[in-house]
Design a protein around this motif. Sequence first.
Motif, PDB file in Angstrom:
ATOM      1  N   VAL A  19       0.861  -1.179   0.000  1.00  0.00           N
ATOM      2  CA  VAL A  19       0.000   0.000   0.000  1.00  0.00           C
ATOM      3  C   VAL A  19       0.896   1.228   0.000  1.00  0.00           C
ATOM      4  O   VAL A  19       1.868   1.296   0.763  1.00  0.00           O
ATOM      5  CB  VAL A  19      -0.924   0.022   1.236  1.00  0.00           C
ATOM      6  CG1 VAL A  19      -1.628   1.361   1.361  1.00  0.00           C
ATOM      7  CG2 VAL A  19      -1.940  -1.113   1.156  1.00  0.00           C
ATOM      8  N   SER A  20       0.562   2.177  -0.845  1.00  0.00           N
ATOM      9  CA  SER A  20       1.335   3.405  -0.936  1.00  0.00           C
ATOM     10  C   SER A  20       0.406   4.594  -0.696  1.00  0.00           C
ATOM     11  O   SER A  20      -0.654   4.686  -1.328  1.00  0.00           O
ATOM     12  CB  SER A  20       1.989   3.509  -2.320  1.00  0.00           C
ATOM     13  OG  SER A  20       2.814   4.639  -2.398  1.00  0.00           O
ATOM     14  N   VAL A  21       0.790   5.480   0.229  1.00  0.00           N
ATOM     15  CA  VAL A  21      -0.016   6.659   0.529  1.00  0.00           C
ATOM     16  C   VAL A  21       0.889   7.877   0.582  1.00  0.00           C
ATOM     17  O   VAL A  21       2.101   7.760   0.790  1.00  0.00           O
ATOM     18  CB  VAL A  21      -0.775   6.522   1.868  1.00  0.00           C
ATOM     19  CG1 VAL A  21      -1.705   5.314   1.843  1.00  0.00           C
ATOM     20  CG2 VAL A  21       0.189   6.422   3.040  1.00  0.00           C
ATOM     21  N   SER A  22       0.295   9.036   0.431  1.00  0.00           N
ATOM     22  CA  SER A  22       1.038  10.283   0.594  1.00  0.00           C
ATOM     23  C   SER A  22       1.030  10.687   2.061  1.00  0.00           C
ATOM     24  O   SER A  22       0.091  10.408   2.801  1.00  0.00           O
ATOM     25  CB  SER A  22       0.422  11.393  -0.253  1.00  0.00           C
ATOM     26  OG  SER A  22       0.501  11.080  -1.627  1.00  0.00           O
ATOM     27  N   GLU A  23       2.094  11.327   2.474  1.00  0.00           N
ATOM     28  CA  GLU A  23       2.196  11.803   3.846  1.00  0.00           C
ATOM     29  C   GLU A  23       1.000  12.715   4.154  1.00  0.00           C
ATOM     30  O   GLU A  23       0.627  13.570   3.340  1.00  0.00           O
ATOM     31  CB  GLU A  23       3.509  12.562   4.042  1.00  0.00           C
ATOM     32  CG  GLU A  23       3.815  12.907   5.484  1.00  0.00           C
ATOM     33  CD  GLU A  23       5.176  13.558   5.644  1.00  0.00           C
ATOM     34  OE1 GLU A  23       5.723  14.041   4.633  1.00  0.00           O
ATOM     35  OE2 GLU A  23       5.708  13.575   6.774  1.00  0.00           O
ATOM     36  N   GLY A  24       0.387  12.489   5.322  1.00  0.00           N
ATOM     37  CA  GLY A  24      -0.753  13.302   5.721  1.00  0.00           C
ATOM     38  C   GLY A  24      -2.101  12.758   5.297  1.00  0.00           C
ATOM     39  O   GLY A  24      -3.134  13.281   5.704  1.00  0.00           O
ATOM     40  N   THR A  25      -2.114  11.720   4.463  1.00  0.00           N
ATOM     41  CA  THR A  25      -3.386  11.121   4.018  1.00  0.00           C
ATOM     42  C   THR A  25      -3.688   9.874   4.849  1.00  0.00           C
ATOM     43  O   THR A  25      -2.795   9.326   5.503  1.00  0.00           O
ATOM     44  CB  THR A  25      -3.337  10.746   2.528  1.00  0.00           C
ATOM     45  OG1 THR A  25      -2.359   9.735   2.317  1.00  0.00           O
ATOM     46  CG2 THR A  25      -3.009  11.970   1.682  1.00  0.00           C
ATOM     47  N   PRO A  26      -4.959   9.414   4.815  1.00  0.00           N
ATOM     48  CA  PRO A  26      -5.319   8.263   5.654  1.00  0.00           C
ATOM     49  C   PRO A  26      -4.674   6.962   5.183  1.00  0.00           C
ATOM     50  O   PRO A  26      -4.376   6.771   3.999  1.00  0.00           O
ATOM     51  CB  PRO A  26      -6.848   8.192   5.514  1.00  0.00           C
ATOM     52  CG  PRO A  26      -7.255   9.538   5.058  1.00  0.00           C
ATOM     53  CD  PRO A  26      -6.134  10.050   4.213  1.00  0.00           C
ATOM     54  N   VAL A  27      -4.503   6.074   6.156  1.00  0.00           N
ATOM     55  CA  VAL A  27      -3.967   4.744   5.897  1.00  0.00           C
ATOM     56  C   VAL A  27      -5.042   3.704   6.167  1.00  0.00           C
ATOM     57  O   VAL A  27      -5.762   3.783   7.172  1.00  0.00           O
ATOM     58  CB  VAL A  27      -2.751   4.456   6.820  1.00  0.00           C
ATOM     59  CG1 VAL A  27      -2.261   3.023   6.625  1.00  0.00           C
ATOM     60  CG2 VAL A  27      -1.627   5.441   6.560  1.00  0.00           C
ATOM     61  N   LEU A  28      -5.158   2.731   5.262  1.00  0.00           N
ATOM     62  CA  LEU A  28      -6.064   1.593   5.453  1.00  0.00           C
ATOM     63  C   LEU A  28      -5.319   0.334   5.052  1.00  0.00           C
ATOM     64  O   LEU A  28      -4.946   0.174   3.890  1.00  0.00           O
ATOM     65  CB  LEU A  28      -7.331   1.741   4.621  1.00  0.00           C
ATOM     66  CG  LEU A  28      -8.245   0.495   4.569  1.00  0.00           C
ATOM     67  CD1 LEU A  28      -8.799   0.175   5.960  1.00  0.00           C
ATOM     68  CD2 LEU A  28      -9.382   0.683   3.568  1.00  0.00           C
ATOM     69  N   LEU A  29      -5.099  -0.563   6.001  1.00  0.00           N
ATOM     70  CA  LEU A  29      -4.490  -1.857   5.729  1.00  0.00           C
ATOM     71  C   LEU A  29      -5.528  -2.917   6.092  1.00  0.00           C
ATOM     72  O   LEU A  29      -6.023  -2.944   7.213  1.00  0.00           O
ATOM     73  CB  LEU A  29      -3.213  -2.041   6.560  1.00  0.00           C
ATOM     74  CG  LEU A  29      -2.151  -0.954   6.419  1.00  0.00           C
ATOM     75  CD1 LEU A  29      -0.929  -1.295   7.265  1.00  0.00           C
ATOM     76  CD2 LEU A  29      -1.765  -0.739   4.976  1.00  0.00           C
ATOM     77  N   ARG A  30      -5.809  -3.793   5.134  1.00  0.00           N
ATOM     78  CA  ARG A  30      -6.952  -4.695   5.278  1.00  0.00           C
ATOM     79  C   ARG A  30      -6.551  -6.098   5.720  1.00  0.00           C
ATOM     80  O   ARG A  30      -5.550  -6.654   5.245  1.00  0.00           O
ATOM     81  CB  ARG A  30      -7.719  -4.763   3.961  1.00  0.00           C
ATOM     82  CG  ARG A  30      -8.264  -3.411   3.506  1.00  0.00           C
ATOM     83  CD  ARG A  30      -9.067  -3.545   2.241  1.00  0.00           C
ATOM     84  NE  ARG A  30      -8.259  -3.972   1.114  1.00  0.00           N
ATOM     85  CZ  ARG A  30      -8.750  -4.422  -0.026  1.00  0.00           C
ATOM     86  NH1 ARG A  30     -10.068  -4.549  -0.181  1.00  0.00           N
ATOM     87  NH2 ARG A  30      -7.942  -4.765  -1.023  1.00  0.00           N
ATOM     88  N   CYS A  31      -7.378  -6.648   6.603  1.00  0.00           N
ATOM     89  CA  CYS A  31      -7.151  -7.999   7.117  1.00  0.00           C
ATOM     90  C   CYS A  31      -8.498  -8.681   7.335  1.00  0.00           C
ATOM     91  O   CYS A  31      -9.384  -8.117   7.981  1.00  0.00           O
ATOM     92  CB  CYS A  31      -6.359  -7.944   8.424  1.00  0.00           C
ATOM     93  SG  CYS A  31      -6.177  -9.534   9.258  1.00  0.00           S
ATOM     94  N   ASN A  32      -8.634  -9.873   6.801  1.00  0.00           N
ATOM     95  CA  ASN A  32      -9.800 -10.705   7.077  1.00  0.00           C
ATOM     96  C   ASN A  32      -9.366 -11.917   7.874  1.00  0.00           C
ATOM     97  O   ASN A  32      -8.260 -12.415   7.705  1.00  0.00           O
ATOM     98  CB  ASN A  32     -10.473 -11.157   5.779  1.00  0.00           C
ATOM     99  CG  ASN A  32     -11.227 -10.032   5.116  1.00  0.00           C
ATOM    100  OD1 ASN A  32     -11.401  -8.950   5.668  1.00  0.00           O
ATOM    101  ND2 ASN A  32     -11.687 -10.285   3.896  1.00  0.00           N
ATOM    102  N   TYR A  33     -10.256 -12.373   8.715  1.00  0.00           N
ATOM    103  CA  TYR A  33      -9.926 -13.538   9.527  1.00  0.00           C
ATOM    104  C   TYR A  33     -10.917 -14.654   9.267  1.00  0.00           C
ATOM    105  O   TYR A  33     -12.022 -14.424   8.773  1.00  0.00           O
ATOM    106  CB  TYR A  33      -9.900 -13.186  11.015  1.00  0.00           C
ATOM    107  CG  TYR A  33     -11.259 -12.890  11.596  1.00  0.00           C
ATOM    108  CD1 TYR A  33     -11.778 -11.599  11.566  1.00  0.00           C
ATOM    109  CD2 TYR A  33     -12.038 -13.896  12.158  1.00  0.00           C
ATOM    110  CE1 TYR A  33     -13.033 -11.330  12.067  1.00  0.00           C
ATOM    111  CE2 TYR A  33     -13.292 -13.632  12.666  1.00  0.00           C
ATOM    112  CZ  TYR A  33     -13.795 -12.343  12.620  1.00  0.00           C
ATOM    113  OH  TYR A  33     -15.036 -12.085  13.123  1.00  0.00           O
TER     114      TYR A  33
END
Lengths: 111, 111
Positions: free
Chosen positions: B11-25
Amino acid sequence: EAGVAQSPRYKIIEKRQSVAFWCNPISGHATLYWYQQILGQGPKLLIQFQNNGVVDDSQLPKDRFSAERLKGVDSTLKIQPAKLEDSAVYLCASSHQETQYFGPGTRLLVL
Amino acid sequence: AQSVTQLDSHVSVSEGTPVLLRCNYSSSYSPSLFWYVQHPNKGLQLLLKYTSAATLVKGINGFEAEFKKSETSFHLTKPSAHMSDAAEYFCSGAGSYQLTFGKGTKLSVIP
């Protein structure tokens, strides 16, 4: 509170040589784990100790890997003889209930 | 048995923008779930854990994760990315005091 200690941090050996890693868990943590983390992958459990007894070693390649935790505190993991595919980071962790705390790891390169 | 799937390897984001890392179980019972972060040449550091108390879990460094049983998800978020957040993130699930790790998501932060 001191964290999980591991040594050495780095090791380079030739194939067919032997190598040993040491881990000192967080004081009071009865459960200790050794993981293998190959580059680009998540950690894979090798062995789990509860005090000085083995709980699970189903993924430990027992023909070449061995581990012990004689006094229920620190632990050693040994590889003999090493193969090229053993190149990885070896992580030690100890746990309180279900939360595991990891050491910095030992990075092994087998040439 | 407990298993987790991380949906994005990078995942690549710009500094200051939101982060979303996805995980399913995947679990037949109420799981214990964790997020760990690994900076280069470092061990795994616990970010946060879910153990069936509040569904929204707050962790260190501004990260939080929400447990959604209906979606079998445990996504990691942060409102504003910082350069120091660039690292590899691992979702993991616990069963019988053992952790099963996802394959990891590498987070890049663009200045």
